[in-house]
Design a protein around this motif. Structure first.
Motif, short mmCIF file in Angstrom:
data_model
loop_
_atom_site.label_atom_id
_atom_site.label_comp_id
_atom_site.label_asym_id
_atom_site.label_seq_id
_atom_site.Cartn_x
_atom_site.Cartn_y
_atom_site.Cartn_z
N ASP A 54 61.59 43.37 55.13
CA ASP A 54 61.44 44.40 54.10
C ASP A 54 60.59 43.91 52.93
OD1 ASP A 54 62.98 46.08 55.58
OD2 ASP A 54 64.82 45.76 54.44
N TYR A 55 60.40 42.59 52.84
CA TYR A 55 59.67 42.04 51.70
C TYR A 55 58.23 41.68 52.05
CZ TYR A 55 64.40 41.87 49.97
OH TYR A 55 65.68 42.22 49.60
N ILE A 56 57.81 41.99 53.27
CA ILE A 56 56.42 41.75 53.65
C ILE A 56 55.45 42.50 52.73
CG2 ILE A 56 54.71 42.32 55.43
CD1 ILE A 56 56.59 41.26 57.50
N PRO A 57 55.73 43.75 52.36
CA PRO A 57 54.82 44.44 51.44
C PRO A 57 54.60 43.67 50.13
CG PRO A 57 56.32 46.01 52.42
CD PRO A 57 56.80 44.65 52.83
N THR A 58 55.65 43.02 49.64
CA THR A 58 55.50 42.25 48.40
C THR A 58 54.57 41.07 48.61
OG1 THR A 58 57.75 42.88 47.75
CG2 THR A 58 56.75 41.00 46.60
N LEU A 59 54.71 40.39 49.75
CA LEU A 59 53.83 39.26 50.05
C LEU A 59 52.38 39.72 50.17
CD1 LEU A 59 56.02 37.40 52.72
CD2 LEU A 59 55.71 36.78 50.32
N ILE A 60 52.18 40.85 50.82
CA ILE A 60 50.81 41.37 50.96
C ILE A 60 50.25 41.76 49.59
CG2 ILE A 60 49.43 43.25 51.93
CD1 ILE A 60 51.32 43.27 54.33
N GLN A 61 51.10 42.34 48.75
CA GLN A 61 50.67 42.72 47.41
C GLN A 61 50.24 41.49 46.61
OE1 GLN A 61 50.12 45.68 46.10
NE2 GLN A 61 49.49 44.76 44.15
N LEU A 62 50.95 40.39 46.80
CA LEU A 62 50.59 39.16 46.10
C LEU A 62 49.18 38.70 46.46
CD1 LEU A 62 53.92 37.12 46.38
CD2 LEU A 62 52.88 38.00 44.29
N MET A 63 48.78 38.96 47.70
CA MET A 63 47.44 38.55 48.14
C MET A 63 46.34 39.38 47.48
SD MET A 63 47.92 35.97 49.87
CE MET A 63 46.16 35.81 50.06
N SER A 64 46.72 40.50 46.89
CA SER A 64 45.73 41.35 46.23
C SER A 64 45.53 40.98 44.76
CB SER A 64 46.17 42.82 46.32
OG SER A 64 46.34 43.21 47.66
N THR A 65 46.35 40.06 44.27
CA THR A 65 46.23 39.65 42.87
C THR A 65 45.23 38.52 42.73
OG1 THR A 65 48.05 38.06 43.10
CG2 THR A 65 48.62 40.31 42.46
N GLU A 66 44.89 38.20 41.49
CA GLU A 66 43.95 37.10 41.25
C GLU A 66 44.48 35.81 41.86
OE1 GLU A 66 41.81 34.82 37.45
OE2 GLU A 66 43.13 36.56 37.14
N ARG A 67 43.59 35.06 42.48
CA ARG A 67 44.01 33.87 43.20
C ARG A 67 44.73 32.87 42.30
NH1 ARG A 67 43.58 28.93 43.71
NH2 ARG A 67 44.11 27.92 45.68
N SER A 68 45.81 32.29 42.86
CA SER A 68 46.56 31.23 42.19
C SER A 68 46.95 30.21 43.25
CB SER A 68 47.81 31.80 41.51
OG SER A 68 48.76 32.20 42.48
N PRO A 69 47.42 29.03 42.85
CA PRO A 69 47.81 28.01 43.84
C PRO A 69 48.87 28.49 44.83
CG PRO A 69 47.62 27.00 41.68
CD PRO A 69 47.47 28.48 41.47
N SER A 70 49.67 29.48 44.44
CA SER A 70 50.72 29.95 45.34
C SER A 70 50.17 30.75 46.52
CB SER A 70 51.72 30.82 44.56
OG SER A 70 51.11 32.02 44.11
N HIS A 71 48.93 31.21 46.42
CA HIS A 71 48.38 32.04 47.50
C HIS A 71 48.33 31.29 48.83
CE1 HIS A 71 47.46 34.94 44.45
NE2 HIS A 71 46.77 35.71 45.28
N GLU A 72 48.04 30.01 48.77
CA GLU A 72 48.01 29.23 50.01
C GLU A 72 49.35 29.30 50.74
OE1 GLU A 72 47.76 24.55 51.41
OE2 GLU A 72 46.83 25.15 49.51
#
Length: 283
Positions: free
Chosen positions: A203-221
């Motif tokens: 159910d939280y996959i949408p949140t992870l995908i949304q994070l990929m749309s934000t400005e890049r940060s070290p957590s993206h990896e």
């Protein structure tokens, strides 16, 4: 080859002093093997053995108490150890960002020493351990937030009971919030580590995908790595990620265009390409 000690001898026969006949008396043959040497030694010391059976007497109170105390000192009551650490962590809501948090770090580390065993992890919850985890996640000191994320990861590792507890107590939204908003990279990495356990959080996959749309940060990896792990193991996750409403294909392609051919982002680029292959290669 083992060497057998040689017993001093001047021949196989000797004259017995005082033997009026002067006849030679044959001496016992010397042992030439280890087994023979052992038999020889047992025969030679037979006379020194105790002439009667050993007597066993009841242990007196003083010796009994000494033995009991020695055994107790060698035995650890794990539940008591965990309860002591929980009591320490109950004070974590008083911590400020610039406080010395060594006692709380030590408490988390002590718990980690035991809860990698599934039964002890379950006991940790049953004695009220999960009550202190939420305050630790909200602690203003990053070392405590990182430490409790580490603990959550270990609790959930291959442990369906604890995984369900984490879901029921809504830890997943809090971990996702940390990934999205926490300014400390180490805390974000530990939160992703906690989520990377075998939790059922599709159910939280949408949140992870949304994070990929934000400005890049070290957590993206780490978000990318988590998405790869999900879609490699779960057809339901694949179907969810392919949903056109997320535009994940376009998001990944755009991300690659930003980081392409930059050595420091090589692993992220590989994750993106892996996701594109797993999700959209047949499209």
């Amino acid at each position: 080859m083992a060497l057998v000690p040689q017993l001093e001898s001047h021949g196989s026969n000797r004259q017995l002093e005082g033997n009026p006949s002067g006849q030679a008396i044959r001496q016992s043959r010397q042992p030439t093997t280890l087994q023979g040497l052992l038999r020889f030694a047992m025969e030679a010391t037979k006379a020194e053995d105790a002439p009667h059976d050993a007597e066993f007497q009841p242990m007196d109170d003083e010796r009994k108490k000494f033995l009991e105390d020695a055994l107790k000192s060698m035995t650890i009551d794990v539940v008591e150890v965990l309860q002591n650490q929980i009591r320490t962590l109950q004070k974590v809501n008083r911590v400020r960002a610039d406080d010395d948090v060594s006692q709380y770090e030590e408490a988390l580390e002590k718990i980690l020493e035991y809860v990698d065993h599934i039964d002890i992890a379950n006991d940790f919850h049953k004695i009220g351990g999960c009550v202190v985890l939420h305050p630790c996640l909200q602690c203003p000191h990053p070392k405590i937030r990182a430490g409790v994320c580490d603990l959550l990861a270990v609790l959930c590792q291959n442990n369906p009971y604890c995984q369900q507890i984490i879901l029921d107590h809504e830890f997943v939204p809090k971990l996702l919030n940390i990934i999205e908003n926490d300014e400390d990279t180490q805390v974000v990495v530990k939160a992703l580590y906690a989520l990377s356990g075998r939790l059922v959080f599709l159910d939280y996959i949408p949140t992870l995908i949304q994070l990929m749309s934000t400005e890049r940060s070290p957590s993206h990896e780490h978000v990318l790595g988590l998405l790869v792990s999900l879609v490699e193991e779960n057809p339901t996750a694949v179907a969810e990620c392919k949903n056109s409403k997320y535009n994940l294909k376009e998001t990944l392609q755009k991300y690659i265009s930003v980081i392409r051919n930059k050595e420091e982002y090589l692993e992220e680029e590989q994750y993106c390409k892996r996701l594109l292959h797993l999700l959209f290669s047949g499209v």
